[in-house]
Design an enzyme around this catalytic site. Structure first.
Site, PDB file in Angstrom:
ATOM      1  N   ARG A  11       0.839  -1.204   0.000  1.00  0.00           N
ATOM      2  CA  ARG A  11       0.000   0.000   0.000  1.00  0.00           C
ATOM      3  C   ARG A  11       0.869   1.247   0.000  1.00  0.00           C
ATOM      4  O   ARG A  11       0.647   2.189  -0.787  1.00  0.00           O
ATOM      5  CB  ARG A  11      -0.910  -0.028   1.245  1.00  0.00           C
ATOM      6  CG  ARG A  11      -1.913   1.097   1.375  1.00  0.00           C
ATOM      7  CD  ARG A  11      -1.380   2.350   2.046  1.00  0.00           C
ATOM      8  NE  ARG A  11      -0.566   2.097   3.200  1.00  0.00           N
ATOM      9  CZ  ARG A  11       0.162   3.010   3.818  1.00  0.00           C
ATOM     10  NH1 ARG A  11       0.195   4.261   3.368  1.00  0.00           N
ATOM     11  NH2 ARG A  11       0.899   2.697   4.878  1.00  0.00           N
ATOM     12  N   ASP A  12       1.875   1.272   0.832  1.00  0.00           N
ATOM     13  CA  ASP A  12       2.748   2.437   0.909  1.00  0.00           C
ATOM     14  C   ASP A  12       3.564   2.584  -0.367  1.00  0.00           C
ATOM     15  O   ASP A  12       3.912   3.698  -0.778  1.00  0.00           O
ATOM     16  CB  ASP A  12       3.675   2.304   2.116  1.00  0.00           C
ATOM     17  CG  ASP A  12       4.206   3.638   2.596  1.00  0.00           C
ATOM     18  OD1 ASP A  12       3.700   4.673   2.142  1.00  0.00           O
ATOM     19  OD2 ASP A  12       5.137   3.645   3.423  1.00  0.00           O
ATOM     20  N   HIS A 209       9.306   2.104  10.766  1.00  0.00           N
ATOM     21  CA  HIS A 209       8.792   2.303   9.409  1.00  0.00           C
ATOM     22  C   HIS A 209       9.673   3.377   8.793  1.00  0.00           C
ATOM     23  O   HIS A 209       9.437   4.577   8.971  1.00  0.00           O
ATOM     24  CB  HIS A 209       7.327   2.745   9.442  1.00  0.00           C
ATOM     25  CG  HIS A 209       6.716   2.881   8.085  1.00  0.00           C
ATOM     26  ND1 HIS A 209       5.824   1.970   7.585  1.00  0.00           N
ATOM     27  CD2 HIS A 209       6.887   3.806   7.123  1.00  0.00           C
ATOM     28  CE1 HIS A 209       5.452   2.338   6.364  1.00  0.00           C
ATOM     29  NE2 HIS A 209       6.085   3.463   6.067  1.00  0.00           N
ATOM     30  N   HIS A 211      11.770   5.385   5.736  1.00  0.00           N
ATOM     31  CA  HIS A 211      11.909   5.779   4.341  1.00  0.00           C
ATOM     32  C   HIS A 211      13.362   6.184   4.138  1.00  0.00           C
ATOM     33  O   HIS A 211      13.981   6.766   5.034  1.00  0.00           O
ATOM     34  CB  HIS A 211      10.985   6.937   3.990  1.00  0.00           C
ATOM     35  CG  HIS A 211       9.536   6.555   3.973  1.00  0.00           C
ATOM     36  ND1 HIS A 211       8.522   7.488   3.820  1.00  0.00           N
ATOM     37  CD2 HIS A 211       8.921   5.361   4.082  1.00  0.00           C
ATOM     38  CE1 HIS A 211       7.344   6.873   3.839  1.00  0.00           C
ATOM     39  NE2 HIS A 211       7.564   5.587   4.002  1.00  0.00           N
ATOM     40  N   CYS A 242       5.509   8.755   1.139  1.00  0.00           N
ATOM     41  CA  CYS A 242       4.272   9.445   1.484  1.00  0.00           C
ATOM     42  C   CYS A 242       4.079  10.684   0.602  1.00  0.00           C
ATOM     43  O   CYS A 242       4.901  11.600   0.631  1.00  0.00           O
ATOM     44  CB  CYS A 242       4.276   9.864   2.951  1.00  0.00           C
ATOM     45  SG  CYS A 242       2.762  10.732   3.406  1.00  0.00           S
ATOM     46  N   ASN A 252      10.340   3.664   0.548  1.00  0.00           N
ATOM     47  CA  ASN A 252      10.436   2.783   1.706  1.00  0.00           C
ATOM     48  C   ASN A 252      11.788   2.085   1.693  1.00  0.00           C
ATOM     49  O   ASN A 252      12.413   1.934   0.642  1.00  0.00           O
ATOM     50  CB  ASN A 252       9.341   1.708   1.630  1.00  0.00           C
ATOM     51  CG  ASN A 252       7.959   2.273   1.804  1.00  0.00           C
ATOM     52  OD1 ASN A 252       7.520   2.546   2.900  1.00  0.00           O
ATOM     53  ND2 ASN A 252       7.260   2.461   0.687  1.00  0.00           N
TER      54      ASN A 252
END
Length: 297
Positions: A11-12, A209, A211, A242, A252
């Site tokens: 999804r990201d 999480h 990036h 994002c 990511n």
């Protein structure tokens, strides 16, 4: 050796792509992730299609996924991201979504850009989510956005993260992922934050999480691991980012980088629980498919 939890985040990855990905492709890709051994997948979000058109079909993706999974396969944890009560209602009504994910930002600028909320409004929503997910027999993960700093010249420090975790613990949130939303963290800041919060997280599962550009990813992963983190979010090939962070879509951390780093730390193929041949096949396919795909502006 402590067990590792890997959360794969298509999804990201997808939300950073400008061209709409067909529903059938997304559902089939998540199915292939399950067949490859991924047990925790950040697969969908329930946000306005006006702002994230890539996620306009989340209910249909989940319906097709549920229909396509072989009955003998253990059902995975599927995380559905929400940013408001309307999205939360949609997520609860979607079969197969087992965990609600909510991005709680410690940056006022990003909080407004991502969800148009004040700090008090966002905290009230977290408390509602915690109460209602428990009543609905769902799990909740809260992402602390901008946990390692921000590019907006706003106040930031590990003490803000510490206070946030104490509040989350007080309202009985038990799973938290510290997010480097804009990719601004260094390995040193990742290490510092995780070590600073270690005294505040008894009874909580704290993940990373991150990036990053590909060059800096391994050092950040290893810094989190050496500071005690055992929960890692990542995406095959490092795609994504994002679209509200103003980070020019720094991706990511790549799942293949996480796996390579874990091997250096002593984890074997068997301990990851993944079928690495299938993972390599999926990595090559996604790289070939989206190598030149346009990103969200």
């Amino acid at each position: 050796m402590d067990s590792i939890k890997l959360i794969e985040c298509p999804r990201d990855a997808w939300q950073g792509l400008a061209d709409f990905i067909p529903t059938e492709f997304k559902a089939n890709y998540v199915k292939e992730l399950v067949l490859a051994g991924f047990k925790h997948i950040d697969a969908v979000s329930f946000v306005s299609p006006k702002h994230v058109k890539q996620m306009a079909d989340s209910e249909e993706v989940m319906a097709r996924l549920n229909d396509s999974l072989p009955p003998e396969i253990e059902r995975p944890e599927i995380i559905g991201i929400v940013v408001n009560e309307k999205g939360f209602e949609r997520a609860l009504a979607t079969p197969g979504v087992t965990t609600i994910g909510y991005p709680y930002s410690i940056s006022a600028y990003f909080r407004r850009a991502n969800a148009n909320m004040s700090r008090d409004e966002s905290r009230k929503l977290v408390e509602l989510l915690q109460k209602e997910t428990k009543a609905a027999n769902r799990d909740l993960v809260v992402y602390v956005s901008m946990a390692f700093g921000n590019p907006y010249d706003e106040p930031w420090g590990p003490e803000i993260v510490e206070e946030t975790l104490e509040w989350l613990k007080d309202v009985r949130v038990r799973t938290v992922s510290l997010a480097d939303t804009a990719g601004t963290a260094s390995a040193e800041s990742v290490s510092e934050v995780f070590r600073r919060v270690s005294n505040h997280v008894a009874g909580m599962e704290i993940g990373a999480h991150l990036h990053s550009t590909p060059m800096g990813a391994a050092d950040k992963i290893l810094a989190a691991y050496n500071a005690g983190c055992r929960r890692f979010d990542s995406a095959l090939t490092g795609l994504g980012g994002c679209p509200f962070a103003g980070d020019e879509l720094v991706g990511n951390v790549a799942t293949e980088d996480v796996l390579a780093t874990l091997r250096l730390a002593g984890y074997s193929q068997e301990e990851t629980g993944l079928h690495l041949e299938k993972v390599v096949k999926l990595t090559n396919e996604i790289r070939a498919t989206y190598a030149h795909a346009p990103l969200v502006n």
